[in-house]
Design a protein around this motif. Structure first.
Motif, PDB file in Angstrom:
ATOM      1  N   ASP A  92       0.838  -1.196   0.000  1.00  0.00           N
ATOM      2  CA  ASP A  92       0.000   0.000   0.000  1.00  0.00           C
ATOM      3  C   ASP A  92       0.875   1.249   0.000  1.00  0.00           C
ATOM      4  OD1 ASP A  92      -2.149   1.763   0.237  1.00  0.00           O
ATOM      5  OD2 ASP A  92      -2.334   1.491   2.399  1.00  0.00           O
ATOM      6  N   ILE A  93       0.466   2.269  -0.739  1.00  0.00           N
ATOM      7  CA  ILE A  93       1.229   3.522  -0.769  1.00  0.00           C
ATOM      8  C   ILE A  93       1.139   4.255   0.561  1.00  0.00           C
ATOM      9  CG2 ILE A  93       1.147   5.889  -1.675  1.00  0.00           C
ATOM     10  CD1 ILE A  93       0.953   4.854  -4.409  1.00  0.00           C
ATOM     11  N   ALA A  94      -0.056   4.319   1.134  1.00  0.00           N
ATOM     12  CA  ALA A  94      -0.265   5.127   2.342  1.00  0.00           C
ATOM     13  C   ALA A  94      -0.026   4.302   3.603  1.00  0.00           C
ATOM     14  CB  ALA A  94      -1.674   5.703   2.344  1.00  0.00           C
ATOM     15  N   MET A  95       1.215   3.946   3.839  1.00  0.00           N
ATOM     16  CA  MET A  95       1.561   3.171   5.025  1.00  0.00           C
ATOM     17  C   MET A  95       1.945   4.104   6.173  1.00  0.00           C
ATOM     18  SD  MET A  95       1.416  -0.177   4.492  1.00  0.00           S
ATOM     19  CE  MET A  95       2.687  -1.105   5.333  1.00  0.00           C
ATOM     20  N   PRO A  96       1.645   3.721   7.418  1.00  0.00           N
ATOM     21  CA  PRO A  96       2.049   4.552   8.554  1.00  0.00           C
ATOM     22  C   PRO A  96       3.558   4.511   8.745  1.00  0.00           C
ATOM     23  CG  PRO A  96       1.117   2.476   9.318  1.00  0.00           C
ATOM     24  CD  PRO A  96       0.907   2.522   7.830  1.00  0.00           C
ATOM     25  N   GLY A  97       4.102   5.583   9.286  1.00  0.00           N
ATOM     26  CA  GLY A  97       5.547   5.660   9.471  1.00  0.00           C
ATOM     27  C   GLY A  97       6.209   5.924   8.138  1.00  0.00           C
ATOM     28  N   GLN A  98       7.037   4.982   7.697  1.00  0.00           N
ATOM     29  CA  GLN A  98       7.681   5.075   6.393  1.00  0.00           C
ATOM     30  C   GLN A  98       6.619   4.830   5.328  1.00  0.00           C
ATOM     31  OE1 GLN A  98      11.060   2.497   6.418  1.00  0.00           O
ATOM     32  NE2 GLN A  98      12.127   3.615   4.827  1.00  0.00           N
ATOM     33  N   ASP A  99       6.401   5.803   4.428  1.00  0.00           N
ATOM     34  CA  ASP A  99       5.323   5.601   3.457  1.00  0.00           C
ATOM     35  C   ASP A  99       5.736   4.624   2.367  1.00  0.00           C
ATOM     36  OD1 ASP A  99       6.292   6.904   0.996  1.00  0.00           O
ATOM     37  OD2 ASP A  99       6.097   8.779   2.096  1.00  0.00           O
ATOM     38  N   GLY A 100       4.731   4.213   1.574  1.00  0.00           N
ATOM     39  CA  GLY A 100       4.942   3.168   0.585  1.00  0.00           C
ATOM     40  C   GLY A 100       5.996   3.472  -0.450  1.00  0.00           C
ATOM     41  N   LEU A 101       6.095   4.728  -0.880  1.00  0.00           N
ATOM     42  CA  LEU A 101       7.088   5.083  -1.892  1.00  0.00           C
ATOM     43  C   LEU A 101       8.503   4.961  -1.340  1.00  0.00           C
ATOM     44  CD1 LEU A 101       5.367   8.158  -3.593  1.00  0.00           C
ATOM     45  CD2 LEU A 101       5.432   5.789  -4.364  1.00  0.00           C
ATOM     46  N   GLU A 102       8.697   5.362  -0.096  1.00  0.00           N
ATOM     47  CA  GLU A 102      10.013   5.205   0.541  1.00  0.00           C
ATOM     48  C   GLU A 102      10.339   3.719   0.733  1.00  0.00           C
ATOM     49  OE1 GLU A 102      10.084   9.296   3.210  1.00  0.00           O
ATOM     50  OE2 GLU A 102       9.153   7.508   4.020  1.00  0.00           O
ATOM     51  N   LEU A 103       9.329   2.951   1.119  1.00  0.00           N
ATOM     52  CA  LEU A 103       9.535   1.516   1.293  1.00  0.00           C
ATOM     53  C   LEU A 103       9.861   0.846  -0.036  1.00  0.00           C
ATOM     54  CD1 LEU A 103       6.628   0.779   3.786  1.00  0.00           C
ATOM     55  CD2 LEU A 103       9.072   0.462   4.254  1.00  0.00           C
ATOM     56  N   LEU A 104       9.195   1.281  -1.098  1.00  0.00           N
ATOM     57  CA  LEU A 104       9.463   0.731  -2.427  1.00  0.00           C
ATOM     58  C   LEU A 104      10.931   0.923  -2.796  1.00  0.00           C
ATOM     59  CD1 LEU A 104       8.718  -0.393  -5.221  1.00  0.00           C
ATOM     60  CD2 LEU A 104       7.933   1.915  -5.835  1.00  0.00           C
ATOM     61  N   GLN A 105      11.463   2.121  -2.568  1.00  0.00           N
ATOM     62  CA  GLN A 105      12.865   2.383  -2.885  1.00  0.00           C
ATOM     63  C   GLN A 105      13.793   1.506  -2.040  1.00  0.00           C
ATOM     64  OE1 GLN A 105      13.717   6.784  -3.655  1.00  0.00           O
ATOM     65  NE2 GLN A 105      11.691   6.910  -2.737  1.00  0.00           N
ATOM     66  N   CYS A 106      13.410   1.309  -0.784  1.00  0.00           N
ATOM     67  CA  CYS A 106      14.215   0.458   0.108  1.00  0.00           C
ATOM     68  C   CYS A 106      14.195  -0.991  -0.370  1.00  0.00           C
ATOM     69  CB  CYS A 106      13.668   0.553   1.530  1.00  0.00           C
ATOM     70  SG  CYS A 106      14.618  -0.384   2.751  1.00  0.00           S
ATOM     71  N   LEU A 107      13.029  -1.471  -0.765  1.00  0.00           N
ATOM     72  CA  LEU A 107      12.916  -2.845  -1.258  1.00  0.00           C
ATOM     73  C   LEU A 107      13.725  -3.051  -2.529  1.00  0.00           C
ATOM     74  CD1 LEU A 107       9.120  -3.680  -0.738  1.00  0.00           C
ATOM     75  CD2 LEU A 107      11.039  -4.108   0.795  1.00  0.00           C
ATOM     76  N   ARG A 108      13.705  -2.063  -3.411  1.00  0.00           N
ATOM     77  CA  ARG A 108      14.444  -2.172  -4.664  1.00  0.00           C
ATOM     78  C   ARG A 108      15.952  -2.240  -4.406  1.00  0.00           C
ATOM     79  NH1 ARG A 108      10.933  -3.847  -6.070  1.00  0.00           N
ATOM     80  NH2 ARG A 108      12.499  -5.447  -6.421  1.00  0.00           N
ATOM     81  N   GLN A 109      16.410  -1.551  -3.370  1.00  0.00           N
ATOM     82  CA  GLN A 109      17.833  -1.547  -3.042  1.00  0.00           C
ATOM     83  C   GLN A 109      18.258  -2.853  -2.375  1.00  0.00           C
ATOM     84  OE1 GLN A 109      18.321   1.943  -0.632  1.00  0.00           O
ATOM     85  NE2 GLN A 109      18.097   3.357  -2.340  1.00  0.00           N
ATOM     86  N   ARG A 110      17.448  -3.359  -1.448  1.00  0.00           N
ATOM     87  CA  ARG A 110      17.836  -4.530  -0.659  1.00  0.00           C
ATOM     88  C   ARG A 110      17.442  -5.856  -1.298  1.00  0.00           C
ATOM     89  NH1 ARG A 110      16.335  -3.517   5.584  1.00  0.00           N
ATOM     90  NH2 ARG A 110      17.431  -5.536   5.704  1.00  0.00           N
ATOM     91  N   TRP A 111      16.310  -5.870  -1.990  1.00  0.00           N
ATOM     92  CA  TRP A 111      15.831  -7.102  -2.628  1.00  0.00           C
ATOM     93  C   TRP A 111      15.408  -6.777  -4.060  1.00  0.00           C
ATOM     94  CZ3 TRP A 111      14.038  -5.638   2.316  1.00  0.00           C
ATOM     95  CH2 TRP A 111      14.583  -6.385   3.382  1.00  0.00           C
ATOM     96  N   PRO A 112      16.346  -6.457  -4.922  1.00  0.00           N
ATOM     97  CA  PRO A 112      16.033  -5.975  -6.274  1.00  0.00           C
ATOM     98  C   PRO A 112      15.265  -6.959  -7.148  1.00  0.00           C
ATOM     99  CG  PRO A 112      18.372  -6.481  -6.072  1.00  0.00           C
ATOM    100  CD  PRO A 112      17.807  -6.532  -4.691  1.00  0.00           C
ATOM    101  N   SER A 113      15.360  -8.250  -6.855  1.00  0.00           N
ATOM    102  CA  SER A 113      14.673  -9.242  -7.697  1.00  0.00           C
ATOM    103  C   SER A 113      13.260  -9.560  -7.218  1.00  0.00           C
ATOM    104  CB  SER A 113      15.496 -10.536  -7.758  1.00  0.00           C
ATOM    105  OG  SER A 113      15.615 -11.112  -6.468  1.00  0.00           O
ATOM    106  N   LEU A 114      12.840  -8.977  -6.102  1.00  0.00           N
ATOM    107  CA  LEU A 114      11.516  -9.257  -5.537  1.00  0.00           C
ATOM    108  C   LEU A 114      10.478  -8.313  -6.152  1.00  0.00           C
ATOM    109  CD1 LEU A 114       9.841 -10.827  -3.449  1.00  0.00           C
ATOM    110  CD2 LEU A 114      10.462  -9.081  -1.754  1.00  0.00           C
TER     111      LEU A 114
END
Length: 234
Positions: free
Chosen positions: A68-90
């Motif tokens: 979800d984009i509207a996540m509490p704390g760290q929002d979805g867009l920030e989390l997306l960037q984090c996921l792409r950096q740490r787990w790029p194939s997911l």
């Protein structure tokens, strides 16, 4: 010999229980056929999502993250960037109540495998999960239209292109909340009005406004409005 394909393993990240339960019901419907889609884990916030993934090691045993984009704390867009950096194939399928024209292009630029509106038809939701789990990109007709509009009808001149690219890079770096403030400011809303609409303190909105100006390179709300309409900054 058993030819039934293994189930697709989904991590569902959304802070609203009713949304998670609704999606689980959609994914588990036998009428959806094979392969089965199974919600293997759930997260209600950014920290919980990252902890769940980290606990599975460098290669999480998952096929798709529905985020979800509207996540509490760290929002979805920030989390997306984090996921792409740490787990790029997911693969990450972004989920939102916001129209495609507001966020779909940004999500795809940041590395999402697709963008899905929460009001989408259940068949489209299932198709989206299967498409991104197979390594593809899910682009709905509305998202395709947003992409076409983002490309624009023609190429700008050198000066206009430089200003547009600079401003667009700044827009792409905005967090979810900063992007909300940016859109409201560019629509002529005052800081007080934005605070009332987003249920934020005026000082908080002012802080977001400062960040938006810094990231986009705009000097005032007029330039933000021009940037939002696709015009170069002078």
């Amino acid at each position: 010999m058993n030819t039934t394909p293994p189930p697709l393993r989904v991590l569902l990240a959304d802070d609203h229980r009713i949304v998670r339960e609704g999606l689980k019901q959609v994914f588990s419907d036998p009428a959806n056929g094979q392969p089965e889609i199974r919600v293997q884990a759930e997260a209600t916030g950014g920290a919980e999502l990252l902890q769940l993934l980290a606990s599975q090691g460098p290669e999480p045993a998952l096929d798709v993250v529905v985020l979800d984009i509207a996540m509490p704390g760290q929002d979805g867009l920030e989390l997306l960037q984090c996921l792409r950096q740490r787990w790029p194939s997911l693969p990450v399928l972004m989920l939102s109540t916001y129209p495609e024209r507001q966020y779909a292009v940004r999500c795809l630029k940041l590395g999402a495998s697709g963008y899905l509106n929460k009001s989408a038809d259940p068949d489209d939701m299932v198709a989206a999960v299967r498409k991104v789990a197979a390594g593809g990109r899910y682009v709905s007709p509305a998202t395709a239209e947003a992409l076409a509009q983002a490309l624009g009808p023609s190429a700008p001149g050198p000066k206009a292109a430089a200003g547009t690219l600079l401003g667009q890079a700044g827009i792409d770096s905005l967090s979810h909340r900063e992007h909300q403030v940016f859109r409201l400011l560019s629509s002529g809303h005052s800081v007080t009005q934005i605070g009332a609409q987003l249920k934020l303190a005026v000082n908080t909105v002012s802080t977001y406004r400062t960040r938006v100006l810094e990231k986009t390179g705009a000097r005032n709300d007029v330039e933000l409005a021009l940037l939002a309409r696709g015009h170069p900054l002078e």
